[in-house]
Scaffold this active site. Sequence first.
Site, PDB file in Angstrom:
ATOM      1  N   ALA A  69       0.803  -1.134  -0.051  1.00  0.00           N
ATOM      2  CA  ALA A  69       0.006  -0.089  -0.074  1.00  0.00           C
ATOM      3  C   ALA A  69       0.960   1.300   0.094  1.00  0.00           C
ATOM      4  O   ALA A  69       0.565   2.278   0.839  1.00  0.00           O
ATOM      5  CB  ALA A  69      -0.902   0.006   1.166  1.00  0.00           C
ATOM      6  N   GLY A  71       0.991   3.658  -2.160  1.00  0.00           N
ATOM      7  CA  GLY A  71       0.282   4.787  -2.195  1.00  0.00           C
ATOM      8  C   GLY A  71       0.881   5.677  -3.386  1.00  0.00           C
ATOM      9  O   GLY A  71       0.934   6.687  -3.435  1.00  0.00           O
ATOM     10  N   CYS A 128      -5.683   4.442 -10.041  1.00  0.00           N
ATOM     11  CA  CYS A 128      -5.805   5.689  -9.074  1.00  0.00           C
ATOM     12  C   CYS A 128      -7.123   5.860  -8.877  1.00  0.00           C
ATOM     13  O   CYS A 128      -7.962   5.774  -9.549  1.00  0.00           O
ATOM     14  CB  CYS A 128      -4.911   6.759  -9.729  1.00  0.00           C
ATOM     15  SG  CYS A 128      -3.152   6.305 -10.113  1.00  0.00           S
ATOM     16  N   LYS A 163      -3.201   0.327 -18.337  1.00  0.00           N
ATOM     17  CA  LYS A 163      -2.981  -0.671 -17.332  1.00  0.00           C
ATOM     18  C   LYS A 163      -4.322  -0.918 -16.806  1.00  0.00           C
ATOM     19  O   LYS A 163      -4.857  -0.190 -15.744  1.00  0.00           O
ATOM     20  CB  LYS A 163      -1.866  -0.145 -16.539  1.00  0.00           C
ATOM     21  CG  LYS A 163      -1.392  -1.574 -15.516  1.00  0.00           C
ATOM     22  CD  LYS A 163      -0.081  -1.432 -14.596  1.00  0.00           C
ATOM     23  CE  LYS A 163       0.261  -2.570 -13.763  1.00  0.00           C
ATOM     24  NZ  LYS A 163       1.511  -2.268 -13.260  1.00  0.00           N
ATOM     25  N   THR A 191      -2.651  -5.231  -9.428  1.00  0.00           N
ATOM     26  CA  THR A 191      -2.504  -5.969  -8.165  1.00  0.00           C
ATOM     27  C   THR A 191      -4.071  -6.286  -7.994  1.00  0.00           C
ATOM     28  O   THR A 191      -4.832  -5.583  -8.075  1.00  0.00           O
ATOM     29  CB  THR A 191      -1.825  -5.266  -6.985  1.00  0.00           C
ATOM     30  OG1 THR A 191      -2.327  -4.035  -6.928  1.00  0.00           O
ATOM     31  CG2 THR A 191      -0.325  -5.132  -7.184  1.00  0.00           C
TER      32      THR A 191
END
Length: 300
Positions: A69, A71, A128, A163, A191
């Site tokens: 994570a 970020g 995102c 992606k 992921t």
Amino acid sequence: MNTRVTIAGVEFQNPVMTGSGTFGSGMEYGEFVDLNRLGAVVTKGVANVPWPGNPTPRVAEVYGGMLNAIGLQNPGIDVFIERDLAFLKQFDTRVIVNVCGKTVEDYVEVVEKLGDTDVDMLEINVSCPNVKEGAIAFGQKADALFHITSCIKKAAKQPVIMKLSPNVTDITEMARAAESAGADAISLINTLTGVKIDIEKRKFVLANKTGGMSGPAIKPIALRMVWQCANAVKIPIIGMGGIATAEDAVEFLMAGATAVAVGAMNFVNPYTTVEVVDGIEAFMDRHDIADVHELIGCVK
């Protein structure tokens, strides 16, 4: 023996590249890996302004892989161009820049700044959060994905790879949305969302609670999604998700990927990418395969 592949008019000396976020911009790996051996270096995600990332702890080992994570911590596009791109220009390998943002405008700003550089391709991270959609990822709604792809294609001077997130009901719907909006290629999978709990402390291991699962355990899921998309769209696919060996990479090629990316295994063995390159060549030699295209999509 021909290992060259072409994606959206860009030729790669072999089909092996790095997974974004697992290789930095190559600087950390330079003493282990001859970057000239790779088909491409795919950089860590870059935003229009510096991002601090999530609070720690933000990485956890799990069975068959890892959760992260991070970020998308990054120094921002200006530092990236001055420092990271300058470093990558030394090498005879393709450079693909991964782009992230919180709004369409954020993405477009980065894409426009990269337009005047000699970057080969752009990979757009649509995992995102779209803040205008209540933090739903751009890649989780087909209409949002279509919109952002269209906007980026209008602004981009380089070919665009979208992606895709696997955290959707139907990955082929997302692939078709990207293709119909003009994407030059797609890459998948990003992921899978997971959690880990510390039973002694009775709390989540990651400060963010959820994280992105990567590593060998996700390979069968990634392979299935690449195969599905290869049968749903006509644009090239870059396959990734749990690739640890050349044999894994060959599976993705046979499923329909034109190229592959090695991600989490870079943390386990920094030499993985070059070992995969060598292993694909050895597989081709062992089976008297003259051209890597004999493998691509051969399993129907």
